[in-house]
Design a protein around this motif. Structure first.
Motif, PDB file in Angstrom:
ATOM      1  N   GLU A  79     -13.022  20.214  -9.151  1.00 50.70           N
ATOM      2  CA  GLU A  79     -11.794  20.451  -8.396  1.00 50.70           C
ATOM      3  C   GLU A  79     -11.992  20.122  -6.924  1.00 50.70           C
ATOM      4  O   GLU A  79     -13.031  20.413  -6.332  1.00 50.70           O
ATOM      5  N   ASP A  80     -10.959  19.523  -6.344  1.00 47.58           N
ATOM      6  CA  ASP A  80     -10.952  19.197  -4.921  1.00 47.58           C
ATOM      7  C   ASP A  80      -9.663  19.764  -4.330  1.00 47.58           C
ATOM      8  O   ASP A  80      -8.587  19.204  -4.521  1.00 47.58           O
ATOM      9  N   PRO A  81      -9.742  20.874  -3.603  1.00 50.87           N
ATOM     10  CA  PRO A  81      -8.517  21.537  -3.116  1.00 50.87           C
ATOM     11  C   PRO A  81      -7.892  20.907  -1.884  1.00 50.87           C
ATOM     12  O   PRO A  81      -6.739  21.196  -1.564  1.00 50.87           O
ATOM     13  N   TYR A  82      -8.637  20.047  -1.183  1.00 51.62           N
ATOM     14  CA  TYR A  82      -8.121  19.532   0.083  1.00 51.62           C
ATOM     15  C   TYR A  82      -8.181  18.002   0.161  1.00 51.62           C
ATOM     16  O   TYR A  82      -8.302  17.436   1.244  1.00 51.62           O
ATOM     17  N   ARG A  83      -8.075  17.335  -0.941  1.00 52.60           N
ATOM     18  CA  ARG A  83      -8.155  15.875  -0.919  1.00 52.60           C
ATOM     19  C   ARG A  83      -7.012  15.258  -0.121  1.00 52.60           C
ATOM     20  O   ARG A  83      -7.165  14.197   0.494  1.00 52.60           O
ATOM     21  N   TYR A  84      -5.882  15.910  -0.115  1.00 46.36           N
ATOM     22  CA  TYR A  84      -4.739  15.351   0.619  1.00 46.36           C
ATOM     23  C   TYR A  84      -5.037  15.207   2.103  1.00 46.36           C
ATOM     24  O   TYR A  84      -4.375  14.428   2.813  1.00 46.36           O
ATOM     25  N   MET A  85      -6.043  15.933   2.601  1.00 45.49           N
ATOM     26  CA  MET A  85      -6.382  15.846   4.022  1.00 45.49           C
ATOM     27  C   MET A  85      -7.059  14.534   4.382  1.00 45.49           C
ATOM     28  O   MET A  85      -7.224  14.235   5.569  1.00 45.49           O
ATOM     29  N   GLU A  86      -7.461  13.759   3.388  1.00 48.29           N
ATOM     30  CA  GLU A  86      -8.032  12.455   3.679  1.00 48.29           C
ATOM     31  C   GLU A  86      -6.989  11.493   4.228  1.00 48.29           C
ATOM     32  O   GLU A  86      -7.328  10.488   4.857  1.00 48.29           O
ATOM     33  N   ASN A  87      -5.719  11.793   3.994  1.00 47.31           N
ATOM     34  CA  ASN A  87      -4.640  10.977   4.526  1.00 47.31           C
ATOM     35  C   ASN A  87      -4.246  11.529   5.896  1.00 47.31           C
ATOM     36  O   ASN A  87      -3.338  12.350   6.029  1.00 47.31           O
ATOM     37  N   VAL A  88      -4.971  11.084   6.940  1.00 48.55           N
ATOM     38  CA  VAL A  88      -4.732  11.609   8.279  1.00 48.55           C
ATOM     39  C   VAL A  88      -3.380  11.169   8.829  1.00 48.55           C
ATOM     40  O   VAL A  88      -2.921  11.686   9.847  1.00 48.55           O
ATOM     41  N   GLY A  89      -2.735  10.207   8.155  1.00 47.59           N
ATOM     42  CA  GLY A  89      -1.407   9.786   8.590  1.00 47.59           C
ATOM     43  C   GLY A  89      -0.303  10.688   8.076  1.00 47.59           C
ATOM     44  O   GLY A  89       0.859  10.544   8.478  1.00 47.59           O
ATOM     45  N   PRO A 141       2.089  13.618   8.076  1.00 48.19           N
ATOM     46  CA  PRO A 141       2.545  14.500   9.170  1.00 48.19           C
ATOM     47  C   PRO A 141       2.077  15.936   9.000  1.00 48.19           C
ATOM     48  O   PRO A 141       1.771  16.609   9.986  1.00 48.19           O
ATOM     49  N   GLU A 142       1.999  16.428   7.772  1.00 45.80           N
ATOM     50  CA  GLU A 142       1.553  17.806   7.555  1.00 45.80           C
ATOM     51  C   GLU A 142       0.088  17.968   7.932  1.00 45.80           C
ATOM     52  O   GLU A 142      -0.304  18.962   8.551  1.00 45.80           O
ATOM     53  N   VAL A 143      -0.730  16.981   7.576  1.00 41.50           N
ATOM     54  CA  VAL A 143      -2.141  17.029   7.928  1.00 41.50           C
ATOM     55  C   VAL A 143      -2.319  16.930   9.438  1.00 41.50           C
ATOM     56  O   VAL A 143      -3.105  17.672  10.045  1.00 41.50           O
ATOM     57  N   ALA A 144      -1.569  16.026  10.057  1.00 39.72           N
ATOM     58  CA  ALA A 144      -1.652  15.865  11.514  1.00 39.72           C
ATOM     59  C   ALA A 144      -1.220  17.146  12.224  1.00 39.72           C
ATOM     60  O   ALA A 144      -1.808  17.541  13.232  1.00 39.72           O
ATOM     61  N   SER A 145      -0.194  17.817  11.702  1.00 41.65           N
ATOM     62  CA  SER A 145       0.279  19.062  12.295  1.00 41.65           C
ATOM     63  C   SER A 145      -0.780  20.155  12.203  1.00 41.65           C
ATOM     64  O   SER A 145      -0.995  20.917  13.155  1.00 41.65           O
ATOM     65  N   TRP A 146      -1.460  20.233  11.053  1.00 40.18           N
ATOM     66  CA  TRP A 146      -2.515  21.236  10.891  1.00 40.18           C
ATOM     67  C   TRP A 146      -3.673  20.974  11.853  1.00 40.18           C
ATOM     68  O   TRP A 146      -4.203  21.907  12.479  1.00 40.18           O
ATOM     69  N   GLY A 179      -3.427  -0.823  -3.385  1.00 45.20           N
ATOM     70  CA  GLY A 179      -3.241   0.223  -4.378  1.00 45.20           C
ATOM     71  C   GLY A 179      -4.486   1.028  -4.688  1.00 45.20           C
ATOM     72  O   GLY A 179      -4.395   2.083  -5.332  1.00 45.20           O
ATOM     73  N   MET A 180      -5.668   0.572  -4.215  1.00 45.30           N
ATOM     74  CA  MET A 180      -6.895   1.319  -4.469  1.00 45.30           C
ATOM     75  C   MET A 180      -6.995   2.495  -3.495  1.00 45.30           C
ATOM     76  O   MET A 180      -6.694   2.346  -2.310  1.00 45.30           O
ATOM     77  N   PRO A 181      -7.413   3.677  -3.970  1.00 44.84           N
ATOM     78  CA  PRO A 181      -7.565   4.825  -3.069  1.00 44.84           C
ATOM     79  C   PRO A 181      -8.673   4.580  -2.058  1.00 44.84           C
ATOM     80  O   PRO A 181      -9.661   3.885  -2.352  1.00 44.84           O
ATOM     81  N   ILE A 182      -8.522   5.147  -0.874  1.00 43.92           N
ATOM     82  CA  ILE A 182      -9.490   4.908   0.196  1.00 43.92           C
ATOM     83  C   ILE A 182     -10.866   5.448  -0.155  1.00 43.92           C
ATOM     84  O   ILE A 182     -11.882   4.991   0.356  1.00 43.92           O
ATOM     85  N   THR A 183     -10.913   6.432  -1.055  1.00 41.76           N
ATOM     86  CA  THR A 183     -12.204   7.007  -1.454  1.00 41.76           C
ATOM     87  C   THR A 183     -13.068   6.019  -2.228  1.00 41.76           C
ATOM     88  O   THR A 183     -14.270   6.234  -2.381  1.00 41.76           O
TER      89      THR A 183
END
Length: 258
Positions: free
Chosen positions: A59-69, A71-76, A239-243
């Protein structure tokens, strides 16, 4: 009880009393600089993404944070920065301490790191002078030899308004050539070039998607200086994920010719 024992107990009691007096009159810095209550700790949402590796779910609970673009991640991240700024600014005597650190930093004319002393007494090293933002690559023949500047990342333009920094360098066995990597905007994937140290000429175009974290500098050059080896990450297709940029990397050999 003997007189000697009485004296030892009295001495121990005096030390304990002094320790208690110190504790009672001194407040730890970390207690004084507690985070202001009006600025709560930013909480990041948990969004579980599950991958299965060899039959084991991970499980990876914070993978969405890899998308620094995002707005929610930037706000946090901005909220974390704002809170940290308030906490740091509330530390007692921080301003005076920072000025003292700056004076000590400025008192050192330069800092030398990553020294490579070759078998023919040639030295390569990184040096950053006071008030310089980036370290630069230098070479000299022997400790008393004339210092020559080889690579200055501050003169390398990215065309995107980003800073360039020297990520690594690897000198050939006798120092005839040196490979070096330039990182743009703090990227871990760097552009590598090869330099002829005698002429200062860059040989051929730079090679992108390289890094120094797979093959160490000592294994990059052949003993005869006619070839060097490097690791290159795969190119991300649309289309390939940045990871995936760290998967399926390859090792290459390039021959150096006259």
């Amino acid at each position: 009880m003997s007189l000697k024992a009485h004296r030892a107990n009295a001495s121990r009691a005096a030390r304990n009393l002094l320790f208690l007096l110190i504790l009672g009159t001194c407040t730890p810095v970390w207690a004084q600089s507690a985070a202001p209550r009006e600025i709560p700790q930013p909480v990041a949402p948990v969004r579980i993404v599950t991958d299965t590796h060899h039959g084991v779910p991970v499980e990876d609970p914070y993978r969405y944070m890899e998308n620094v673009g995002d707005p929610e991640v930037a706000s946090w991240m901005k909220a974390q920065s704002d809170r940290a700024r308030v906490v740091l600014d509330s530390v007692p005597a921080r301003t005076e301490l920072l000025k003292r650190v700056e004076r000590l930093e400025d008192s050192v004319p330069s800092r030398v790191t990553s020294v490579s002393w070759l078998r023919n007494n040639r030295l390569f090293y990184l040096k950053r002078r006071a008030h310089e933002a980036q370290a630069k690559l230098y070479v000299r023949d022997g400790l008393r030899g004339r210092e020559r500047l080889l690579v200055d990342p501050e003169t390398i333009s990215t065309g995107e308004g980003q800073n360039s920094s020297l990520h690594f360098y690897s000198a050939s066995p006798n120092g005839r050539y040196v490979a070096y990597g330039i990182s743009h905007g703090g990227s871990e994937l760097v552009a590598m070039s090869v330099l002829d140290t005698a002429s200062g000429k860059v040989l051929g175009p730079s090679i992108d998607r390289t890094s120094a974290n797979v093959i160490g500098p000592t294994s990059k050059w052949s003993a005869d200086e006619h070839a060097f080896y490097f690791n290159r990450k795969q190119e991300l297709r649309p289309g390939m994920p940045i990871t995936e940029k760290y998967a399926n990397s390859s090792v290459f050999e390039i021959r150096c010719t006259e």
